[in-house]
Design a protein around this motif. Structure first.
Motif, short mmCIF file in Angstrom:
data_model
loop_
_atom_site.label_atom_id
_atom_site.label_comp_id
_atom_site.label_asym_id
_atom_site.label_seq_id
_atom_site.Cartn_x
_atom_site.Cartn_y
_atom_site.Cartn_z
N VAL B 295 0.97 -1.20 -0.02
CA VAL B 295 -0.14 -0.09 -0.01
C VAL B 295 0.95 1.19 0.02
N VAL B 296 0.71 2.19 -0.68
CA VAL B 296 1.24 3.58 -0.96
C VAL B 296 0.22 4.51 -0.64
N ILE B 297 0.72 5.24 0.39
CA ILE B 297 -0.04 6.64 0.58
C ILE B 297 0.76 7.78 0.64
N GLY B 298 0.45 8.59 -0.54
CA GLY B 298 1.35 9.61 -0.90
C GLY B 298 1.15 10.20 -2.20
N SER B 299 1.90 11.01 -2.90
CA SER B 299 1.97 11.34 -4.00
C SER B 299 1.26 12.81 -4.20
N CYS B 300 1.63 13.72 -5.29
CA CYS B 300 0.93 14.80 -5.30
C CYS B 300 -0.56 14.67 -5.26
N THR B 301 -1.16 13.85 -5.67
CA THR B 301 -2.76 13.41 -5.51
C THR B 301 -3.16 13.42 -4.12
N ASN B 302 -2.58 12.55 -3.27
CA ASN B 302 -2.87 12.43 -1.75
C ASN B 302 -1.92 12.34 -0.74
N GLY B 303 -0.93 13.18 -1.03
CA GLY B 303 0.21 13.26 0.15
C GLY B 303 0.16 14.27 0.81
N ARG B 304 -1.29 15.10 1.01
CA ARG B 304 -1.32 16.30 1.93
C ARG B 304 -1.96 15.88 3.21
N LEU B 305 -1.93 16.97 4.20
CA LEU B 305 -1.92 16.61 5.55
C LEU B 305 -3.26 15.89 5.61
N GLU B 306 -4.35 16.34 5.31
CA GLU B 306 -5.68 15.70 5.39
C GLU B 306 -5.68 14.32 5.01
N ASP B 307 -4.92 14.04 4.14
CA ASP B 307 -4.86 12.50 3.69
C ASP B 307 -4.27 11.80 4.85
N LEU B 308 -3.19 12.32 5.21
CA LEU B 308 -2.71 11.52 6.36
C LEU B 308 -3.43 11.35 7.55
N ILE B 310 -6.59 11.32 7.63
CA ILE B 310 -7.66 10.11 7.32
C ILE B 310 -6.78 8.91 7.53
N ALA B 311 -5.78 8.60 6.89
CA ALA B 311 -5.29 7.45 7.09
C ALA B 311 -4.85 6.92 8.44
N ALA B 312 -4.55 7.98 9.19
CA ALA B 312 -3.89 7.64 10.54
C ALA B 312 -5.20 7.37 11.50
N GLY B 313 -6.15 8.23 10.99
CA GLY B 313 -7.39 7.89 11.99
C GLY B 313 -8.01 6.56 11.72
N ILE B 314 -7.69 5.82 10.70
CA ILE B 314 -8.15 4.46 10.57
C ILE B 314 -7.23 3.35 11.06
N MET B 315 -5.73 3.78 10.93
CA MET B 315 -4.67 2.90 11.19
C MET B 315 -4.35 3.08 12.64
N LYS B 316 -4.85 3.98 13.75
CA LYS B 316 -4.66 4.19 14.85
C LYS B 316 -4.97 3.05 15.68
N GLY B 317 -3.88 2.51 16.37
CA GLY B 317 -4.04 1.59 17.49
C GLY B 317 -4.28 0.13 16.73
N LYS B 318 -4.16 0.10 15.21
CA LYS B 318 -4.08 -1.28 14.45
C LYS B 318 -2.66 -1.41 14.12
N LYS B 319 -2.60 -2.80 13.31
CA LYS B 319 -1.44 -3.22 12.97
C LYS B 319 -1.65 -3.35 11.35
N VAL B 320 -0.30 -2.94 10.69
CA VAL B 320 -0.48 -3.56 8.98
C VAL B 320 -0.47 -4.88 9.05
N HIS B 321 -1.50 -5.21 8.29
CA HIS B 321 -1.57 -6.79 7.92
C HIS B 321 -0.08 -7.59 7.81
N PRO B 322 0.04 -8.74 8.37
CA PRO B 322 1.41 -9.26 8.11
C PRO B 322 2.08 -9.47 7.04
N GLU B 323 1.12 -9.78 5.92
CA GLU B 323 1.69 -10.12 4.65
C GLU B 323 1.77 -8.85 3.78
N ILE B 324 1.61 -7.75 4.02
CA ILE B 324 1.96 -6.68 3.33
C ILE B 324 2.73 -5.51 3.77
#
Ligand code: SF4
Lengths: 166, 421
Positions: B295-308, B310-324
């Motif tokens: 998974v790549v989160i970034g770029s000139c499309t979606n690498g801005r603060l609000e993008d991060l 939103i992503a952090a809001g979902i990933m907070k307290g969770k782990k990246v799936h072990p196989e990715i």
């Protein structure tokens, strides 16, 4: 300008990553770019293409990035002209600016088969498929762009304008 | 007959009362931009003109962002070529590693592009700045060279397609989903040579970060530019950044459009573009379950603060799936620092994601996350062409930061509501 060459045929929406993949953009040396020209669309292309050959493709040729490396790679590979149903905007502009001849002609694209021999008169926009014995008329360029092409690209055009103080 | 915002900006910079679609005009430029890939070709062309100076040392902007921090010796040579040019000609807006960012995140942030401007950039996503109510379009290196020399460029005045988005945005819907849906609707050449004007009540409610995302991908529909009329949200963003005056243009009520398309956003689902074209979009519910390697989160499309956020809001307290593996790339140093201050970087690292210094990196298959043969990625970037992120037999799916974060946690393409109930 009259060109004569064999057809290499491609489909629609051929993007700039297919024309010259970004992994080779750490150089802008045209000869190196030519070695990977069209590689992701047809890996054998850099081997097969000979001086004067013609690329024939469907709609929206050159979509994607603004990299001038795309027309440069095609030019350095020895391709004399690209005939497509239509071109993506930036590619169209870049080709004119560097002096790579391009023409839009849907009927010629539809008929052309790989290996066919084409003869192209750029100024008149006339395309003849010698193998099929058919003639086509492409959309001619606006006069202003013909002027850029006639001077061998935008930089020469500007040089002359600057000299004349215009 | 009235004019569209695009026609008005072009007319203003051509010194004309009005312009008509199809007309060829010469325009003054406010900004001329290039990066470490396109600038070297432009510089070589520029040098052929034998000039001692660029048209304006402040209006030429050079950002090494694609293969930087230098990924190999050849990239280092290219970056040096650009750096030496910037020094020789006294280019004020050259951004070195450590102070830079991905160009299209950086220029608006630094107040270098403002409403009403006319901008060309030797990068196709220059259209991003249309979100500010500017006319901005991508060109090649030779146009850039000519622009650096003369401060002018020729344009064919485009026709405009108006896209009207109405209804209320559902919780997880973002600007990325609106633009993906639109590209899916009209196709990758649906707006070829045309201006795309985004308007309607849903757009008026969108944050600047979401608007940048939409204008950014106008090129993926073949558009010459994407544009959003400036309003209070634009002004709030611009006021704290502008160091020079700017002009606000609006479309006239009786402006002429080639076409008007309307979308009701209230029933839209987050979108996923399947390989290998941005037009292959489907609602996320039809993509759920596709396994991915990266998974790549970034770029000139979606690498801005609000993008991060939103992503952090979902990933907070969770782990990246072990196989990715997950790679997060803030768009600029300022965004990176702010993400650090807000604890977002901590969330990503604790979840098991890699956080990188700003760079285009994997977005164009440059470095920092190249795919092997047969691998699949879900990315918040803008292109999923064959070979875009690495091996010609790898695959890229495009989606919003919310979908990317949910997929990071579940190890397969997932909807945000699967993670946040
Ligand atoms: S982030 Fe990707 S799309 Fe944007 S400028 Fe960089 S390479 Fe191009």
């Amino acid at each position: 300008m009259i060109f004569r060459g064999k057809v290499h045929k491609f489909g629609a929406d051929i993007d700039t990553d297919a024309i010259i993949p970004a992994r080779y953009l750490n150089t802008s040396d045209p000869r190196e770019l030519a070695r990977h020209c069209m590689e992701d669309a047809d890996p054998a292309f850099p081997e097969k293409v000979v001086e004067g050959d013609i690329i024939v493709a469907g709609k929206n040729f050159g979509c994607g990035s603004s990299r001038e490396h795309a027309p440069l790679a095609i030019q350095a590979a020895g391709v004399s002209c690209v005939v497509a149903t239509s071109f993506a905007r930036i590619f169209y502009r870049n080709a004119i600016n560097i002096g790579l001849p391009i023409l839009e002609c849907e009927a010629a694209v539809e008929d052309a088969r790989p290996g066919d021999e084409l003869e192209i008169d750029l100024n008149g926009g006339n395309i003849r498929n010698l193998t099929l014995g058919k003639a086509y008329q492409a959309t001619p360029f606006p006069g202003f762009m013909q002027e850029i092409m006639a001077r061998g690209g935008l930089i020469n055009y500007i040089k002359e304008r600057m000299k004349s103080g215009a | 007959m009235g004019m569209t915002i695009t026609e008005k900006i072009l007319a203003y910079h051509a010194g004309k009362e009005r312009v008509e679609p199809g007309e060829l005009i010469n325009c003054r430029l406010d900004v001329v931009l290039a990066n470490d890939i396109t600038a070297p070709v432009a510089i070589t062309e520029f040098e052929k003109l034998g000039l001692n100076e660029v048209f304006d040392r402040e209006k030429v902007v050079l950002v090494p962002d694609h293969f930087t921090p230098n990924k190999d010796i050849k990239s280092a040579e290219q970056a040096r070529y650009v750096r030496e040019f910037a020094r020789k000609y006294g280019i004020i807006n050259y951004f070195e590693i450590g102070r830079m960012g991905i160009e299209h995140c950086l220029l608006p942030q630094e107040g270098l592009v403002l409403p009403g401007d006319l901008v060309i950039g030797a990068d196709s996503h220059t259209c991003t700045y249309g979100a500010l109510g500017a006319f901005a379009t991508g060109v090649g290196s030779t146009d850039m060279a000519a622009g650096m020399a003369t401060g002018e460029a020729w344009f064919k005045v485009p026709e405009t397609i108006k896209f009207v988005y109405y209804g209320k945005m559902p919780r997880w819907l973002s600007g990325k989903d609106l633009i993906l849906y639109t590209i899916g609707d009209i196709g990758v050449d649906g707006a070829r040579y045309m201006a795309m004007e985004f308007t309607g009540e849903a757009i008026r409610e969108l944050s600047m970060d979401n608007r940048f995302t939409m204008a950014n991908m106008a090129i993926e529909a073949g558009g010459k530019n994407g544009i959003i009329e400036p309003d209070e949200i634009t002004l709030a963003y611009v006021k704290q950044r502008a160091k020079r005056p700017y002009r606000l243009f609006q479309s006239d009520p009786d402006a002429r459009y080639a076409e008007v398309r309307e979308y009701n956003v209230s029933r839209l689902e987050p979108q996923v573009a399947f390989p290998h074209l941005p037009e292959n979009t489907r609602p996320v519910s039809e993509a759920q379950g596709i396994t991915i390697d990266q998974v790549v989160i970034g770029s000139c499309t979606n690498g801005r603060l609000e993008d991060l956020q939103i992503a952090a809001g979902i990933m907070k307290g969770k782990k990246v799936h072990p196989e990715i593996r997950v790679i997060v790339i803030p768009g600029t140093q300022e965004i990176y620092l702010e993400a650090l201050r807000q604890g977002l970087v901590e969330v990503f690292i604790e979840a098991g994601a890699a956080v990188s210094t700003p760079t285009c990196g994997p977005c164009l298959g440059g470095h920092m996350g190249i795919l092997a043969k047969g691998e699949k990625a879900l990315a918040t970037t803008n292109r999923n062409f064959v070979g875009r992120m690495g091996h010609p037999e790898s695959e890229v799916y495009l989606a919003s930061p919310a979908v990317a974060a949910a997929s990071a946690v579940l190890g397969r393409i997932a909807a945000p509501w699967e993670v946040i109930k």
